[in-house]
Design an enzyme around this catalytic site. Structure first.
Site, PDB file in Angstrom:
ATOM      1  N   SER A   1      19.324   4.832 -17.480  1.00 19.56           N
ATOM      2  CA  SER A   1      19.212   5.774 -16.352  1.00 19.56           C
ATOM      3  C   SER A   1      19.392   4.970 -15.079  1.00 19.56           C
ATOM      4  O   SER A   1      18.483   4.246 -14.669  1.00 19.56           O
ATOM      5  CB  SER A   1      17.828   6.430 -16.321  1.00 19.56           C
ATOM      6  OG  SER A   1      17.515   7.036 -17.533  1.00 19.56           O
TER       7      SER A   1
ATOM      8  N   LYS B   1      20.584  13.358 -15.137  1.00 23.34           N
ATOM      9  CA  LYS B   1      19.308  12.681 -15.419  1.00 23.34           C
ATOM     10  C   LYS B   1      18.412  12.682 -14.173  1.00 23.34           C
ATOM     11  O   LYS B   1      17.198  12.894 -14.256  1.00 23.34           O
ATOM     12  CB  LYS B   1      19.576  11.242 -15.899  1.00 23.34           C
ATOM     13  CG  LYS B   1      18.346  10.409 -16.155  1.00 23.34           C
ATOM     14  CD  LYS B   1      17.518  10.900 -17.337  1.00 23.34           C
ATOM     15  CE  LYS B   1      16.244  10.083 -17.499  1.00 23.34           C
ATOM     16  NZ  LYS B   1      15.400  10.539 -18.584  1.00 23.34           N
TER      17      LYS B   1
ATOM     18  N   LYS C   1      11.623   4.204 -10.056  1.00 21.20           N
ATOM     19  CA  LYS C   1      13.032   3.764 -10.082  1.00 21.20           C
ATOM     20  C   LYS C   1      13.971   4.983 -10.063  1.00 21.20           C
ATOM     21  O   LYS C   1      14.929   5.026  -9.295  1.00 21.20           O
ATOM     22  CB  LYS C   1      13.232   2.918 -11.352  1.00 21.20           C
ATOM     23  CG  LYS C   1      14.605   2.376 -11.603  1.00 21.20           C
ATOM     24  CD  LYS C   1      15.408   3.161 -12.603  1.00 21.20           C
ATOM     25  CE  LYS C   1      14.801   3.266 -13.963  1.00 21.20           C
ATOM     26  NZ  LYS C   1      15.631   4.015 -14.910  1.00 21.20           N
TER      27      LYS C   1
HETATM   28  P1  NAD Z   1      12.572  -1.631 -21.530  1.00 18.07           P
HETATM   29  O1  NAD Z   1      12.108  -2.322 -20.315  1.00 18.07           O
HETATM   30  O2  NAD Z   1      11.609  -1.380 -22.656  1.00 18.07           O
HETATM   31  O3  NAD Z   1      13.840  -2.389 -22.181  1.00 18.07           O
HETATM   32  C1  NAD Z   1      14.821  -3.044 -21.450  1.00 18.07           C
HETATM   33  C2  NAD Z   1      15.312  -4.226 -22.276  1.00 18.07           C
HETATM   34  O4  NAD Z   1      16.414  -4.815 -21.607  1.00 18.07           O
HETATM   35  C3  NAD Z   1      14.270  -5.339 -22.422  1.00 18.07           C
HETATM   36  O5  NAD Z   1      14.122  -5.637 -23.806  1.00 18.07           O
HETATM   37  C4  NAD Z   1      14.878  -6.543 -21.643  1.00 18.07           C
HETATM   38  O6  NAD Z   1      14.590  -7.780 -22.244  1.00 18.07           O
HETATM   39  C5  NAD Z   1      16.350  -6.235 -21.744  1.00 18.07           C
HETATM   40  N1  NAD Z   1      17.203  -6.788 -20.695  1.00 18.07           N
HETATM   41  C6  NAD Z   1      17.082  -6.684 -19.346  1.00 18.07           C
HETATM   42  N2  NAD Z   1      18.169  -7.193 -18.726  1.00 18.07           N
HETATM   43  C7  NAD Z   1      18.993  -7.632 -19.711  1.00 18.07           C
HETATM   44  C8  NAD Z   1      20.290  -8.240 -19.720  1.00 18.07           C
HETATM   45  N3  NAD Z   1      20.967  -8.474 -18.581  1.00 18.07           N
HETATM   46  N4  NAD Z   1      20.846  -8.559 -20.908  1.00 18.07           N
HETATM   47  C9  NAD Z   1      20.186  -8.302 -22.067  1.00 18.07           C
HETATM   48  N5  NAD Z   1      18.979  -7.712 -22.130  1.00 18.07           N
HETATM   49  C10 NAD Z   1      18.391  -7.387 -20.957  1.00 18.07           C
HETATM   50  O7  NAD Z   1      13.198  -0.237 -21.020  1.00 18.07           O
HETATM   51  P2  NAD Z   1      13.324   1.138 -21.823  1.00 18.07           P
HETATM   52  O8  NAD Z   1      12.040   1.904 -21.728  1.00 18.07           O
HETATM   53  O9  NAD Z   1      13.957   0.896 -23.143  1.00 18.07           O
HETATM   54  O10 NAD Z   1      14.330   1.927 -20.849  1.00 18.07           O
HETATM   55  C11 NAD Z   1      15.723   1.697 -20.830  1.00 18.07           C
HETATM   56  C12 NAD Z   1      16.359   2.792 -19.993  1.00 18.07           C
HETATM   57  O11 NAD Z   1      16.096   4.064 -20.595  1.00 18.07           O
HETATM   58  C13 NAD Z   1      15.821   2.869 -18.548  1.00 18.07           C
HETATM   59  O12 NAD Z   1      16.873   3.151 -17.675  1.00 18.07           O
HETATM   60  C14 NAD Z   1      14.830   4.024 -18.619  1.00 18.07           C
HETATM   61  O13 NAD Z   1      14.653   4.681 -17.364  1.00 18.07           O
HETATM   62  C15 NAD Z   1      15.508   4.933 -19.628  1.00 18.07           C
HETATM   63  N6  NAD Z   1      14.606   5.848 -20.331  1.00 18.07           N
HETATM   64  C16 NAD Z   1      13.397   5.413 -20.766  1.00 18.07           C
HETATM   65  C17 NAD Z   1      12.551   6.309 -21.412  1.00 18.07           C
HETATM   66  C18 NAD Z   1      11.187   5.869 -21.883  1.00 18.07           C
HETATM   67  O14 NAD Z   1      10.368   6.735 -22.212  1.00 18.07           O
HETATM   68  N7  NAD Z   1      10.914   4.578 -21.973  1.00 18.07           N
HETATM   69  C19 NAD Z   1      12.940   7.641 -21.599  1.00 18.07           C
HETATM   70  C20 NAD Z   1      14.206   8.044 -21.183  1.00 18.07           C
HETATM   71  C21 NAD Z   1      15.041   7.133 -20.535  1.00 18.07           C
END
Ligand code: NAD
Length: 293
Positions: free
Chosen positions: A95, A170, A238
């Site tokens: 997102s 979104k 965010k």
């Molecule tokens: P998270 O923080 O759990 O996971 C992000 C991952 O990315 C981490 O494991 C981190 O180590 C890795 N990372 C960061 N930069 C990197 C790079 N340059 N190269 C490789 N790895 C890298 O986040 P999440 O909760 O999985 O969310 C991901 C996306 O999904 C976000 O945009 C969030 O808004 C969206 N989202 C989350 C949810 C939720 O409930 N968590 C629901 C819908 C949408």
């Protein structure tokens, strides 16, 4: 299909595992080695850079926190773009800002690479169950080609327009959810002050016009004072920042989003940014000096 998957966090890891379970060859990369190990344990393969993930795959899926993370994963040294060649496709399921999505699509198009922005809703349970909703922006031809692959992770995959439209959708979702949680918290605060039990109010009105999925999923958390995430306030900040930036860019006024953002910022200042966004109710408890439980 050979699929690169960059970003194996709360959402990305179970999504990548669902692709493995469906028989795809998944090459996973994350900064966090433990996340790669978990994918390998589930039958995927680990790689040592975004570049390697792209070199080994036809399709590269990205699931990272925000626009700067996606930009860096794509275009930094040893990043995904270095491993891509003409005809490959990148699907960014993070997102992020729709403006950034368009910029990334343009840069990748110079390499002959297709791009879809495809953010999701449904949270961690949806990612584990394979029941997330995916909102996609991009070319219909590319969308059609990868529809079945995306459906492995989802209960619905909808094309909403050109690149950027997925993230606009979104942002709309996140604006509505934040304003909705604030609305129910405000109404429950009034009821409480009037000595009317907020949970009775909820039971009485939930099937009427005021009822919503937000009301269904968040009311009990508010009544229990249970703000375990769920969807963290820091992620919602965010998303609303991206919504406000986009509003500014498009010369649109979004007053309730701005107000919701101030509430979330105040909660962050009080140290609640790792809690579920239903903790918006805490803000009302604070300003009205009364507990909602
Ligand atoms: P998270 O923080 O759990 O996971 C992000 C991952 O990315 C981490 O494991 C981190 O180590 C890795 N990372 C960061 N930069 C990197 C790079 N340059 N190269 C490789 N790895 C890298 O986040 P999440 O909760 O999985 O969310 C991901 C996306 O999904 C976000 O945009 C969030 O808004 C969206 N989202 C989350 C949810 C939720 O409930 N968590 C629901 C819908 C949408």
């Amino acid at each position: 299909m050979k699929i690169g998957f960059v970003g194996l966090g709360i959402m990305g890891k179970p999504m990548a595992i669902n692709l493995v379970k469906a028989g795809h060859e998944v090459f996973g990369y994350d900064f966090n080695q433990a996340a790669i190990d978990a994918l390998v344990e589930a039958g995927g393969q680990g790689v040592s850079s975004g570049r390697e993930a792209a070199e080994k795959s036809e399709l590269v899926i990205i699931m990272l926190p925000n626009s700067p993370h996606v930009e860096s994963a794509l275009f930094s040294e040893n990043g995904i773009a270095e491993g891509l060649s003409e005809g490959q496709t990148v699907v960014d399921m993070s997102s992020i800002s729709p403006v950034a999505s368009k910029k990334f699509a343009e840069r990748l198009a110079e390499q002959g690479v297709n791009f879809l922005d495809a953010p999701v809703s449904g949270g961690e349970p949806g990612a584990i169950e394979g029941s997330i909703a995916v909102m996609v922006g991009g070319d219909k031809e590319v969308f059609d080609k990868y529809y079945d692959t995306l459906m492995v992770m989802a209960s619905s995959v909808t094309l909403v327009g050109e690149v950027g439209a997925g993230n606009i959708t979104k942002l709309a979702n996140q604006m509505i959810v934040a304003i909705n949680i604030a609305a129910i918290s405000e109404a429950y605060s009034l009821a409480k002050k009037a000595d009317v039990d907020p949970s009775s109010v909820y039971q009485a009105i939930r099937t009427g016009l005021a009822g919503s999925k937000v009301m269904e999923q968040k009311s009990q958390k508010i009544f229990d004072g249970n703000f375990d995430p769920g969807f963290r306030i820091e992620l919602h900040i965010k998303d609303l920042q991206n919504a406000l930036d986009t509003s500014k860019e498009l010369n649109v006024s979004s007053p309730f989003t701005a107000l919701s953002m101030e509430i979330l910022q105040s909660l962050k200042a009080h140290g609640h940014d790792k809690e579920d966004h239903s903790a918006i109710a805490r803000y009302y408890e604070l300003i009205n000096n009364q507990k909602l439980q």
